[in-house]
Enzyme design. Structure first.
Site, short mmCIF file in Angstrom:
data_model
loop_
_atom_site.label_atom_id
_atom_site.label_comp_id
_atom_site.label_asym_id
_atom_site.label_seq_id
_atom_site.Cartn_x
_atom_site.Cartn_y
_atom_site.Cartn_z
N GLU A 140 7.05 3.10 3.25
CA GLU A 140 7.52 2.29 2.28
C GLU A 140 8.89 2.81 1.63
O GLU A 140 9.80 2.11 1.07
CB GLU A 140 6.67 1.57 1.12
CG GLU A 140 6.10 2.56 -0.02
CD GLU A 140 6.47 2.17 -1.23
OE1 GLU A 140 6.68 1.17 -1.20
OE2 GLU A 140 6.44 3.26 -2.01
N ASN A 141 8.99 4.15 1.91
CA ASN A 141 10.11 4.83 1.39
C ASN A 141 10.90 5.48 2.39
O ASN A 141 11.68 6.23 2.18
CB ASN A 141 9.61 6.08 0.73
CG ASN A 141 8.71 5.83 -0.77
OD1 ASN A 141 7.53 6.20 -0.77
ND2 ASN A 141 9.30 4.78 -1.50
N ASP B 207 3.20 8.48 2.48
CA ASP B 207 4.72 8.12 2.16
C ASP B 207 5.77 9.01 2.69
O ASP B 207 5.96 10.05 2.28
CB ASP B 207 4.86 8.24 0.55
CG ASP B 207 3.87 7.01 -0.27
OD1 ASP B 207 4.50 5.96 -0.77
OD2 ASP B 207 2.72 7.52 -0.34
N ASN C 22 5.03 -0.90 -2.93
CA ASN C 22 5.92 -1.69 -4.09
C ASN C 22 7.27 -1.77 -3.62
O ASN C 22 8.05 -2.57 -4.25
CB ASN C 22 5.67 -1.06 -5.56
CG ASN C 22 6.21 0.41 -5.48
OD1 ASN C 22 5.61 1.23 -4.63
ND2 ASN C 22 7.23 0.58 -6.27
N HIS C 23 7.77 -1.12 -2.46
CA HIS C 23 8.90 -0.86 -2.13
C HIS C 23 9.29 -1.94 -0.80
O HIS C 23 10.32 -1.81 0.00
CB HIS C 23 9.80 0.28 -1.87
CG HIS C 23 9.73 0.93 -3.23
ND1 HIS C 23 10.53 0.48 -4.30
CD2 HIS C 23 9.56 2.27 -3.47
CE1 HIS C 23 10.66 1.28 -5.52
NE2 HIS C 23 10.24 2.42 -4.79
N HIS D 196 1.20 6.41 -2.97
CA HIS D 196 2.40 5.94 -4.06
C HIS D 196 2.80 7.19 -4.99
O HIS D 196 3.78 7.40 -5.28
CB HIS D 196 1.78 4.98 -4.93
CG HIS D 196 3.02 4.55 -5.90
ND1 HIS D 196 3.95 3.97 -5.58
CD2 HIS D 196 2.74 4.61 -7.45
CE1 HIS D 196 4.75 3.72 -6.95
NE2 HIS D 196 3.89 3.96 -7.75
N HIS E 119 2.77 10.25 -4.27
CA HIS E 119 3.44 11.45 -3.36
C HIS E 119 2.90 12.63 -3.83
O HIS E 119 3.54 13.83 -3.27
CB HIS E 119 4.86 11.34 -3.85
CG HIS E 119 5.61 10.16 -3.33
ND1 HIS E 119 7.13 10.20 -3.11
CD2 HIS E 119 5.15 8.90 -3.14
CE1 HIS E 119 7.46 8.72 -2.67
NE2 HIS E 119 6.26 8.14 -2.67
N HIS F 85 -2.09 1.51 -2.48
CA HIS F 85 -0.99 1.90 -3.16
C HIS F 85 -0.98 1.90 -4.72
O HIS F 85 -0.66 0.69 -5.36
CB HIS F 85 0.33 1.26 -2.52
CG HIS F 85 1.42 1.79 -2.76
ND1 HIS F 85 1.90 2.92 -1.90
CD2 HIS F 85 2.80 1.55 -3.52
CE1 HIS F 85 3.13 3.26 -1.99
NE2 HIS F 85 3.47 2.66 -3.06
#
Length: 252
Positions: free
Chosen positions: A39-40, A8, A67-68, A173, A175, A148
């Site tokens: 995704e982040n 991530d 999820n983002h 996910h 982190h 994730h």
């Protein structure tokens, strides 16, 4: 095949760490492909077309999400185009993008799959059933899965579920890099969570004061992702032929 995976990427600091280290890591480990979870990447939530191109410019060959995935609206059209980026497979078929893609590397087909867990996560389709169909219907020499997931139990369950069918199952996910990198009995490389790439002196890449405030007051607090500060890069290098997985952790 040697696969470099970076966990991530969070915000500007995470992107800077990719810029400074990714090409050197690819060369050092002889990786044929570098896969990055982005995704982040857009200030801690989602990804934009500009940042997608930025990460590729730093040496990333492929981007996975989570999820983002749909947090930034300009990612919708991007995901629907022919890009080297996928969102979790087990979202409804009507969602933008796709959850898997096959890449040709040295005349070998690498099937890359992105899945999202359901424990303490939004209610979406079953990742276990979704991945079965993709593995059965897509010709490939190697299969790589970014799972994730929020919980260690669901992640490990997916690892064992795909043991012997996927060459690698890596978690994202939470982190937080876990200490359980291993080769499962069926010769699948596995780690519960690869860890994150971003602001080192915070909580999950976020300024720690804001996270602590939320725990103290139980009130909504906007996540504050710093643009400056010390960074950390977390990842793994996987050798599918020699059945090896090795953690990577670079801190400033």
């Amino acid at each position: 095949m040697r696969i470099l995976f970076i966990g991530d990427v969070v915000g500007k600091i995470g992107r800077r760490m990719v810029e400074e280290h990714l090409l050197k890591l690819k060369k050092e480990h002889g990786a044929q492909i570098a896969i990055v979870n982005g995704e982040n990447a857009a200030h801690g939530k989602g990804i934009t077309e500009k940042i997608y191109k930025e990460l590729l410019g730093y040496g990333a060959d492929f981007i996975t999400l989570g999820n983002h995935a749909f947090a930034k609206s300009d990612a919708y059209d991007l995901l629907d185009s022919n890009v080297n980026m996928i969102r979790p497979l087990n979202y409804p078929e009507s969602a933008p993008g796709r959850g898997h893609k096959t890449i040709n590397i040295n005349n070998k087909k690498l099937l890359i799959i992105n899945l999202q867990g359901r424990s303490f996560m939004p209610a979406i389709d079953c990742p276990f059933k979704a991945v079965d169909k993709v593995l059965e219907e897509n010709e490939h020499d190697y299969a790589f899965v970014d799972f994730h997931s929020e919980t260690t139990s669901e992640s490990l369950a997916m690892g064992y579920y795909l043991d012997g069918r996927a060459n690698a199952v890596v978690g994202t996910h939470t982190h937080v890099q876990t200490n359980d990198e291993q080769i499962l009995p069926g010769k699948t490389a596995y780690i519960t969570d690869t860890g994150m790439t971003g602001f080192k002196d915070g909580i999950l890449g976020i300024r720690k004061e804001k996270v602590i405030e939320r725990f103290l007051n139980q009130l909504p607090v906007k996540h504050d992702v710093p643009d400056e500060g010390k960074g950390i890069l977390s990842g793994v290098i996987i050798d599918t032929d020699y059945k090896k997985i090795e953690k990577i952790r670079i801190t400033e």
